[in-house]
Design a protein around this motif. Structure first.
Motif, PDB file in Angstrom:
ATOM      1  N   GLU A  64       0.837  -1.204   0.000  1.00 13.82           N
ATOM      2  CA  GLU A  64       0.000   0.000   0.000  1.00 13.82           C
ATOM      3  C   GLU A  64       0.864   1.244   0.000  1.00 13.82           C
ATOM      4  OE1 GLU A  64      -3.301   2.431   2.654  1.00 13.82           O
ATOM      5  OE2 GLU A  64      -2.747   0.404   3.274  1.00 13.82           O
ATOM      6  N   ARG A  68       0.936   4.149  -2.864  1.00 12.05           N
ATOM      7  CA  ARG A  68       0.624   5.542  -2.528  1.00 12.05           C
ATOM      8  C   ARG A  68       1.796   6.475  -2.840  1.00 12.05           C
ATOM      9  NH1 ARG A  68      -4.055   6.557   0.291  1.00 12.05           N
ATOM     10  NH2 ARG A  68      -5.163   4.717   1.033  1.00 12.05           N
ATOM     11  N   HIS A  98      -2.803  11.311   1.124  1.00 17.66           N
ATOM     12  CA  HIS A  98      -2.060  10.057   1.194  1.00 17.66           C
ATOM     13  C   HIS A  98      -1.129   9.991   2.398  1.00 17.66           C
ATOM     14  CE1 HIS A  98      -3.592   8.319  -2.444  1.00 17.66           C
ATOM     15  NE2 HIS A  98      -3.313   9.421  -3.123  1.00 17.66           N
ATOM     16  N   VAL A 101      -3.041   9.094   5.492  1.00 21.87           N
ATOM     17  CA  VAL A 101      -3.350   7.661   5.527  1.00 21.87           C
ATOM     18  C   VAL A 101      -2.097   6.858   5.851  1.00 21.87           C
ATOM     19  CG1 VAL A 101      -4.092   5.686   4.123  1.00 21.87           C
ATOM     20  CG2 VAL A 101      -5.321   7.872   3.953  1.00 21.87           C
ATOM     21  N   LEU A 102      -0.988   7.165   5.183  1.00 22.68           N
ATOM     22  CA  LEU A 102       0.242   6.411   5.416  1.00 22.68           C
ATOM     23  C   LEU A 102       0.716   6.517   6.857  1.00 22.68           C
ATOM     24  CD1 LEU A 102       2.257   7.185   2.165  1.00 22.68           C
ATOM     25  CD2 LEU A 102       1.437   4.935   2.923  1.00 22.68           C
ATOM     26  N   ASP A 104      -1.022   7.303   9.559  1.00 16.24           N
ATOM     27  CA  ASP A 104      -2.030   7.002  10.581  1.00 16.24           C
ATOM     28  C   ASP A 104      -1.556   5.806  11.415  1.00 16.24           C
ATOM     29  OD1 ASP A 104      -4.452   5.528  11.680  1.00 16.24           O
ATOM     30  OD2 ASP A 104      -5.398   7.346  10.890  1.00 16.24           O
ATOM     31  N   GLN A 106      -3.118   3.514  12.597  1.00 17.88           N
ATOM     32  CA  GLN A 106      -3.822   2.313  12.165  1.00 17.88           C
ATOM     33  C   GLN A 106      -3.615   2.047  10.662  1.00 17.88           C
ATOM     34  OE1 GLN A 106      -5.286   0.320  14.467  1.00 17.88           O
ATOM     35  NE2 GLN A 106      -4.364   1.819  15.840  1.00 17.88           N
ATOM     36  N   GLY A 107      -2.712   2.795  10.041  1.00 18.57           N
ATOM     37  CA  GLY A 107      -2.451   2.683   8.613  1.00 18.57           C
ATOM     38  C   GLY A 107      -1.557   1.504   8.276  1.00 18.57           C
ATOM     39  N   PRO A 108      -0.941   1.532   7.113  1.00 14.25           N
ATOM     40  CA  PRO A 108      -0.168   0.365   6.653  1.00 14.25           C
ATOM     41  C   PRO A 108       1.046   0.030   7.520  1.00 14.25           C
ATOM     42  CG  PRO A 108       0.136   2.216   5.167  1.00 14.25           C
ATOM     43  CD  PRO A 108      -0.950   2.604   6.121  1.00 14.25           C
ATOM     44  N   TYR A 110       1.025   0.042  10.842  1.00 13.31           N
ATOM     45  CA  TYR A 110       0.514  -0.156  12.196  1.00 13.31           C
ATOM     46  C   TYR A 110       1.323  -1.160  12.995  1.00 13.31           C
ATOM     47  CZ  TYR A 110      -1.489  -4.683  11.060  1.00 13.31           C
ATOM     48  OH  TYR A 110      -1.630  -6.002  10.702  1.00 13.31           O
TER      49      TYR A 110
END
Length: 140
Positions: A64, A68, A98, A101-102, A104, A106-108, A110
């Motif tokens: 992911e 991204r 992006h 999200v990256l 976060d 809880q993102g990829p 985590y």
């Protein structure tokens, strides 16, 4: 050269010169990785504390994240050519989205922490019953 059909062929006209094709713009960066190291991370500076933001130093092991970062690079290469609002659009619609999200928790990334990369658990969904999702490429 071609003959004018309205004459006896003794007069010829030059064929109109073709417009020169616009040369494709050269890329600034040769890869998503180069873009990440030379442009994105030096300008997108955040405190990565593993509680409010995470990053994996081996980001390239995360499909992911690779996708991204590639999308961010391609969008940047395209939008940089718009001298009016291109970079504003890139920041608002691409980088901010992006990177949020990256990074976060809880993102990829985590499962990773400051000690290193840890492979994430992959989702393994069941296949839907046959016929529920027909292949649209096969439809007339």
């Amino acid at each position: 050269m071609f003959a004018d059909p309205d004459t006896d062929g003794s007069h010829t006209h030059e064929a109109p010169a073709a417009e020169p094709a616009e040369a494709p713009q050269q890329l600034v960066f040769g890869s998503a990785e180069e873009f990440l190291h030379e442009q994105l991370l030096p300008t997108y500076v955040r405190d990565v504390d593993d509680r409010s933001a995470k990053w994996c130093m081996e980001w390239y092991f995360h499909p992911e994240a690779v996708s991204r970062v590639e999308a961010l690079w391609r969008a940047w290469e395209h939008l940089r050519l718009d001298g009016a609002t291109g970079m504003s659009v890139w920041w608002r619609d691409h980088a901010d989205h992006h990177m949020r999200v990256l990074m976060d928790p809880q993102g990829p990334f985590y499962n990773c922490d400051k000690s290193g990369h840890r492979d994430p658990a992959h989702l393994e969904p069941k296949r839907a019953p046959a016929g529920w999702f027909p292949d649209v490429r096969l439809q007339g």
